[in-house]
Every structure is written in C-alpha cells, then in structure tokens.
Enzyme design. Structure first.
Site, PDB file in Angstrom:
ATOM      1  CB  ILE A  50     -98.154  97.944  -4.661  1.00 48.07           C
ATOM      2  CG1 ILE A  50     -98.571  99.424  -4.701  1.00 48.07           C
ATOM      3  CG2 ILE A  50     -96.655  97.799  -4.919  1.00 48.07           C
ATOM      4  CD1 ILE A  50     -98.045 100.243  -3.539  1.00 48.07           C
ATOM      5  CG  ASN A  75     -94.388  96.587   3.791  1.00 46.60           C
ATOM      6  OD1 ASN A  75     -93.662  97.537   3.540  1.00 46.60           O
ATOM      7  ND2 ASN A  75     -95.623  96.736   4.198  1.00 46.60           N
ATOM      8  CD  GLU A  84    -101.299  95.401  -0.471  1.00 43.43           C
ATOM      9  OE1 GLU A  84    -101.272  94.184  -0.725  1.00 43.43           O
ATOM     10  OE2 GLU A  84    -101.556  95.855   0.660  1.00 43.43           O
TER      11      GLU A  84
END
Length: 300
Positions: free
Chosen positions: A173, A180, A216
């Site tokens: 990602i 985050n 991720e």
C-alpha cells in the site's frame, strides 16, 4: 522488537501496544508472556496430533480384536466338529454358546469402533478449524506469511514438474506509514482489511494463493500464468482498490482513496522461493521509483 517495528504480525503488535500503554518500560517477563501465548498455536496442533494418534491406535486395536474373535470362532468350530466324544446336540450347543459370546464381544467392539469413528470426525473438524486459524491472517482474512512459506515451495515444485508457468505478484500500500501516522493504527487496519477483502472478492477461485506477506505488503501466486497475463490481473486489482473511497464504519469518516504498487516475477528454472520473491520485490520498488500506483514486470 524487529517483528513489532516491521508490523508483520498484527496480533503481536497489538499485544505489545497494550503493554506499552499500561507500563513505563517493557522487560523480559512481558515478552515471555507474549511468546507463551503465540506458542499456544503449535501446542494445540501437537495435542490434536496426539489425540488423533491415540484414537487411531484404539481403532486398529479393536479392529484386530474383531478379526481375532472371528478367527478363534472358526478354529473352535473346526475343533468341536471333529470331537469324537461329543454327540450332535452337544456340538450344536457348544458352537451356539461360543458364537453367542463372540457376538456379544463383537457387538461391544463394534459400538466402540462407531464411537471412535465419531471422535475421529470431530477431531478432524476441530483440526480443520485450528489449521484454518493458523494459516489465515487475523486482520485481512487472506492467508498469512506462515502459509506462504509452506505453500510457495510446493507450487514451484508443481510448476516445474508439470512444466507450467507460474508468476508471483508482490505489492504494498502506497505511503502506508504516513497514512498510519496521520490517521492512526485503527484506520490503518481498516485499509488493510479493505485490501484483503478486495483480493478475495476479485480472486475467489485462488483463495489459497492470496497472502499477507507482512505489514502493508501482500502477495499473490498466479498458477499457470506468465508474467504479462499476471500483470493484467494485477492491474485489475490495482484499479479496483484505487477507485474505492474508504469509510471508517465506527466514525463514518471518509478517508478517500488508497493506491498500491506491485512487482511481478515469472518463475524460471533457476528460481526457488527466495529468488522469486526477491525478483518480484525488485520490480515492486521500481514501481515505487516510477511514481507508484502501477504494476511493473521483472525484466530478469
């Protein structure tokens, strides 16, 4: 700590975050507690193996006893029918009495075999449930890194044996750490769940080939596909993720779109699991360097 900062295990991260939130410092005892809970998975598997082994031993023992009873009865009938000192009525009575005893014993053994059959079926179902938990990422519900490490060598071996193509997509990602840091881990978890859901919805027929690699980063193994065919499916996934606006259910907050970048490598005769992953990762970072939100095919 390495696994914590790499964020390749959601449960581990949450457990350590809870310790950090409730304590000023973390000591060896805290890690011992975390590790002991993580080891329960392997203990559960071992217990199932022992239970199944015990039931199988009992079942085999009962089956042998049934066979022995039939053999003993046959030998007894042969012996009695050749007894010169016994008349016909005594022979019939002796055989009937022996057969009745054998039937009662066999009835008990058959009942125990039936109970053990049910126990085996129950253990098999429980084993499948635990096994499913062990190979599935708790957060995204796709297969986890543990299963990839187990599955990929098998898939490579099968492809080499059948001389079929195989391609590996590694993707992650874009800007996930920044995402985050801006929105928090809970929103980050929502994004990870969304990616996992999209993978499963788009490729339901290859569920055992969809993986969360760590943090991720994700992986997909495309059996019987060359790298350019795999790129087409990878682009479908990339576009499906990019066009969807994500809303956090708990807060109803719209956090917009996310994108992914990936790299695809096709299996060669020289490859093992490590080299195939490495080549796909190199292609992934090429996608990153070229602007993200793209799928790059390995040139090697």
């Amino acid at each position: 700590w390495y696994s914590y900062f790499k964020e390749d295990d959601c449960d581990l991260r949450k457990r350590i975050d809870q310790i950090i939130a409730s304590n000023d410092t973390i000591n060896d005892n805290h890690f011992d507690i975390v590790l002991s809970t993580m080891r329960k998975d392997n203990v559960a598997l071992k217990e199932f193996q022992e239970d199944i082994s015990m039931v199988i031993d009992d079942t085999l023992s009962n089956a042998v006893n049934l066979s022995d009873n039939a053999k003993d009865l046959g030998e007894y009938i042969h012996q009695v029918t050749h007894e010169k000192d016994m008349d016909q009525q005594e022979v019939i009575f002796a055989i009937t009495s022996k057969a009745r005893t054998a039937m009662e014993t066999n009835s008990d053994l058959t009942k125990r075999l039936s109970e053990q059959q049910k126990m085996v079926a129950s253990l098999q179902e429980e084993y499948r449930r635990v096994r499913e938990e062990l190979i599935t990422d708790n957060l995204t519900k796709v297969r986890n890194r543990r299963f990839l490490d187990e599955r990929l060598p098998q898939l490579i071996s099968d492809a080499n044996s059948s001389k079929k193509q195989l391609s590996l997509l590694m993707f992650d990602i874009d800007h996930f750490k920044k995402f985050n840091d801006t929105h928090g881990h809970q929103v980050g978890d929502t994004v990870l769940k969304f990616v996992g859901h999209t993978m499963k919805a788009l490729f339901p027929h290859i569920e055992d080939c969809l993986f969360r690699y760590g943090g991720e980063e994700f992986a997909i193994v495309f059996e019987k596909l060359g790298k350019f065919e795999a790129q087409k499916f990878s682009n479908q996934l990339m576009n499906a993720i990019a066009k969807k606006e994500i809303t956090v259910k708990s807060t109803k907050k719209n956090i917009g779109n996310v994108t992914i970048s990936g790299g695809i490598a096709e299996l060669t005769p020289r490859d093992d699991s490590s080299s195939l992953i490495e080549r796909a990762d190199v292609a992934l970072y090429e996608s990153k360097r070229n602007g993200r939100n793209r799928m790059t095919v390995s040139s090697k």
